[in-house]
Structures are given as structure tokens and as C-alpha cells.
Design a protein around this motif. Structure first.
Motif, PDB file in Angstrom:
ATOM      1  N   VAL A 195      36.976  42.438  41.378  1.00 43.13           N
ATOM      2  CA  VAL A 195      36.308  41.987  42.592  1.00 43.13           C
ATOM      3  C   VAL A 195      37.219  42.238  43.784  1.00 43.13           C
ATOM      4  O   VAL A 195      38.405  42.535  43.616  1.00 43.13           O
ATOM      5  CB  VAL A 195      35.933  40.500  42.520  1.00 43.13           C
ATOM      6  N   GLN A 196      36.660  42.093  44.964  1.00 46.07           N
ATOM      7  CA  GLN A 196      37.447  42.257  46.182  1.00 46.07           C
ATOM      8  C   GLN A 196      37.894  40.896  46.707  1.00 46.07           C
ATOM      9  O   GLN A 196      37.267  39.866  46.430  1.00 46.07           O
ATOM     10  CB  GLN A 196      36.627  42.977  47.243  1.00 46.07           C
TER      11      GLN A 196
ATOM     12  N   ASP B 202      35.739  37.549  47.523  1.00 45.20           N
ATOM     13  CA  ASP B 202      34.568  37.435  46.651  1.00 45.20           C
ATOM     14  C   ASP B 202      34.649  36.170  45.802  1.00 45.20           C
ATOM     15  O   ASP B 202      35.690  35.504  45.721  1.00 45.20           O
ATOM     16  CB  ASP B 202      34.466  38.649  45.729  1.00 45.20           C
TER      17      ASP B 202
ATOM     18  N   LEU C 189      33.569  34.571  41.807  1.00 44.22           N
ATOM     19  CA  LEU C 189      33.337  34.968  40.415  1.00 44.22           C
ATOM     20  C   LEU C 189      33.253  33.706  39.567  1.00 44.22           C
ATOM     21  O   LEU C 189      33.970  32.739  39.824  1.00 44.22           O
ATOM     22  CB  LEU C 189      34.479  35.859  39.914  1.00 44.22           C
TER      23      LEU C 189
END
Length: 119
Positions: free
Chosen positions: A12-13, A16, A18
Motif C-alpha cells: 500500500v501507499q 492508505d 489496510l
């Protein structure tokens, strides 16, 4: 014996969110505590958060600054870790663990799942 299986992590960046999950099977009990740990490259495994199965009492590492939330669904024997505003320093292998509430150490562990946060 208790078996723990984590969901797949991912890439992920920064910024972000999760959500990880951990499904428990075997001799699970409402008197258990479940937790999340992580191990960054070249570092020791560290505590992230834990939750009691019966009361749902949660406890977090101070370093998270409120970005992570641990929850559980007793009907599904599943524990979750919602991670918000992820940072590159959150990159690690995340492990699900369980222990009896009376135990001093976690004695059941999942296989770990990789979470990578790019900047």
C-alpha cells in the motif's frame, strides 16, 4: 492446540488503510487473549495490540498514536487489525498470536503476513 491463520497483507501507499484478519480454530476459548505483533526487517518482533476474547478489552502499543484498531468477531472466531494512515515505518511482517489469559507469554502464532508501505 490453536491454529491461527492471517489474511494476506499487501503493498500500500503511505496514508492508505489496510485491515488484517486472523481466524482462530482448534481449541479456542473465551478465556484467551489474542494479539498482533510485527517484525520489521532487521529488527526484533514487537507488540502491536491485543484484545481479550470475552470482554473485548483492547490494549495498544503507545507508538501507534491511535492509528490502529483491534477488534474481534466471536461468532466468526476472527480478530481484525484496522490500520489507518499507514507509514513506511509500518512495513513489517505482522503476526497473529494467542494465549490463555493466565499465561505470561503468547504460545500460539500464525505464519505471518507481509505489509509493505511505500512512500
Amino acid at each position: 492446540q490453536v491454529q491461527l491463520v492471517e489474511s494476506v497483507g499487501g503493498l500500500v501507499q503511505a496514508g492508505d488503510s489496510l485491515r488484517l484478519s486472523c481466524v482462530a480454530s482448534g481449541r479456542t476459548s473465551s478465556s484467551y487473549v489474542q494479539g498482533w505483533f510485527r517484525q520489521a526487517p532487521g529488527k526484533e518482533r514487537t507488540f502491536v495490540a491485543q484484545i481479550t476474547w470475552r470482554a473485548g478489552s483492547a490494549y495498544y502499543s503507545d507508538s501507534l498514536n491511535g492509528r490502529f484498531t483491534i477488534t474481534r468477531d466471536n461468532d466468526k472466531n476472527t480478530m481484525y487489525l484496522k490500520m489507518n494512515n499507514l507509514k513506511p515505518e509500518d512495513t513489517a511482517v505482522y503476526y497473529c498470536a494467542a494465549r490463555s489469559i493466565a499465561a505470561l507469554e503468547y504460545n500460539y502464532w500464525g505464519q505471518g503476513t507481509q505489509v509493505t508501505v511505500s512512500s
